[in-house]
Design a protein around this motif. Structure first.
Motif, PDB file in Angstrom:
ATOM      1  N   THR A 196       7.988  -5.492  54.777  1.00  0.00           N
ATOM      2  CA  THR A 196       9.191  -6.312  54.643  1.00  0.00           C
ATOM      3  C   THR A 196       9.635  -6.315  53.190  1.00  0.00           C
ATOM      4  O   THR A 196       8.846  -6.643  52.298  1.00  0.00           O
ATOM      5  N   ALA A 227      16.804  -9.179  55.096  1.00  0.00           N
ATOM      6  CA  ALA A 227      15.596  -8.418  54.761  1.00  0.00           C
ATOM      7  C   ALA A 227      15.602  -7.081  55.471  1.00  0.00           C
ATOM      8  O   ALA A 227      16.262  -6.893  56.503  1.00  0.00           O
ATOM      9  N   ARG A 247      12.887  -4.182  57.088  1.00  0.00           N
ATOM     10  CA  ARG A 247      11.521  -3.882  57.517  1.00  0.00           C
ATOM     11  C   ARG A 247      11.430  -2.396  57.834  1.00  0.00           C
ATOM     12  O   ARG A 247      12.297  -1.854  58.527  1.00  0.00           O
TER      13      ARG A 247
END
Length: 391
Positions: free
Chosen positions: A9, A156, A158
């Motif tokens: 992440t 975010a 990932r």
């Protein structure tokens, strides 16, 4: 960054973004902007405030071996009362400059606009995830182009392998300003808006200041362009001024001079192209304002002004084209890097017959491709004002 369930992440940071002039930090992450904060404080209406926050031409850029990429975002979508809900915005993922896959994010916030009363209702929703899988398992440059008509808060990334900043492409930077057509209205996905198509064909990095309904020669937009590093600059002028009926010829001429003067303060010798409107039959010789027509369940537009008032300074697209051509001829005597392009060379009568404007103002997906290809040929191609110098 943290590893969880074999995923890395990574918070989204400003250095990952291309095509932005400012980034706002939010409690969740980052909100890209296409005007700087000082300019946003001068915006007089909600239309431009929303348009500049819609990330047309904005993309994340990084390098990775990852085969799976997930991007968490909070989109804010736009709907119109009484019309079908729009499709979710598309995220385009490019691998080494080529479109590889696409995704959407469901949910998010929805702003519903009542066109009759101009009232707005905001329904808040949860963040979502754009997921891209089965990417090639090798080192590669990845770009994620954000939906061009959805405000997109970035939360975010990932991935199943580390990421690193994208290297500098070394390509020239093209700074473009225009109306909703430049913004991408009716285009199918973010890399299919005509400026993105032209940039790809021309081999340049795009900064797109196409603002739906808001190419109005605003001084703060000119100052933002003045202060933005760029190798090539274009301004597409005409349609919003006519369909908003915001000026007469007496005000228009000095406003154009002032806009160009301001850009030249920061870019005195940069190739600068003035582009007039593409063909739009409803406003070629009829002044605005433009009015929506909802008959048949789809939006079409019609001009409501009186053509007889052109003699008193009311503006039409033909009046503006003639004046822009005259202004550029006059200024080019002392500014050899200033150029003019008639927008009908990008989309004219033959194009309209083949690819009609679905709502009488904005081109459809095939029209965007036609405009982008014509721009690349006429402007970036041999002999064009943005052609690479040889010899």
């Amino acid at each position: 960054m943290s590893i969880e369930h074999e995923r890395i992440t990574t918070p989204v940071t400003p250095d990952m973004l291309r095509g932005v002039l400012d980034v706002e930090r939010t409690p969740r992450g980052l909100l890209p902007h296409r005007l700087p904060a000082w300019a946003r404080r001068q915006i007089p209406d909600e239309q431009l405030a929303l348009a500049e926050a819609q990330p047309s031409g904005v993309r994340l850029a990084f390098r990775t071996r990852a085969t799976t990429v997930e991007l968490d975002t909070l989109p804010t979508k736009r709907a119109y009362r009484g019309l079908p809900a729009p499709a979710d915005g598309v995220y385009d993922l490019l691998v080494d400059g080529r479109l590889a896959t696409q995704a959407t994010v469901t949910g998010g916030n929805v702003r519903t606009i009542d066109m009759a009363t101009q009232s707005v209702e905001l329904r808040e929703g949860p963040p979502g995830t754009a997921r891209f899988a089965d990417l090639p398992a090798r080192d590669k440059n990845v770009e994620i182009w954000l939906p061009h008509t959805e405000i997109t808060e970035l939360i975010a990334l990932r991935t199943d392998a580390p990421i690193e900043p994208a290297p500098d492409s070394g390509r020239r930077v093209w700074l473009h300003h225009g109306s909703s057509i430049s913004h991408g209205s009716n285009a199918a996905h973010p890399t299919a808006i005509w400026p993105a198509l032209a940039a790809a064909l021309g081999g340049v990095e795009l900064i797109n200041l196409g603002f739906g309904g808001s190419a109005l020669l605003d001084p703060f937009t000119a100052r933002a362009m003045r202060d933005t590093p760029a190798d090539l600059i274009s301004v597409k002028i005409g349609i919003n001024i006519v369909n908003g009926d915001v000026m007469r010829l007496r005000a228009f001429t000095p406003a154009v001079h002032g806009f160009l003067d301001t850009i030249r303060e920061g870019h005195p010798a940069t190739p600068l192209l003035v582009v007039s409107s593409i063909l739009c039959p409803v406003q070629e010789d009829t002044p605005g304002p433009l009015a929506p027509d909802f008959d048949g369940g789809t939006v079409r537009f019609k001009a409501t002004g009186d053509p007889a008032e052109r003699a008193a300074g009311r503006l039409t697209l033909n009046v503006i084209r003639d004046e822009l051509a005259r202004i550029v001829r006059q200024r080019a005597v002392d500014d050899p890097n200033l150029h003019y392009l008639d927008g009908r060379d990008l989309y004219g009568e033959t194009d309209y017959a083949e690819l009609p404007l679905p709502d009488e103002v904005h081109p459809g997906p095939a029209g965007h491709r036609r405009i982008g290809e014509n721009f690349a040929r006429l402007v970036f191609g041999a002999g064009g004002p943005f052609a690479v110098a040889t010899g």
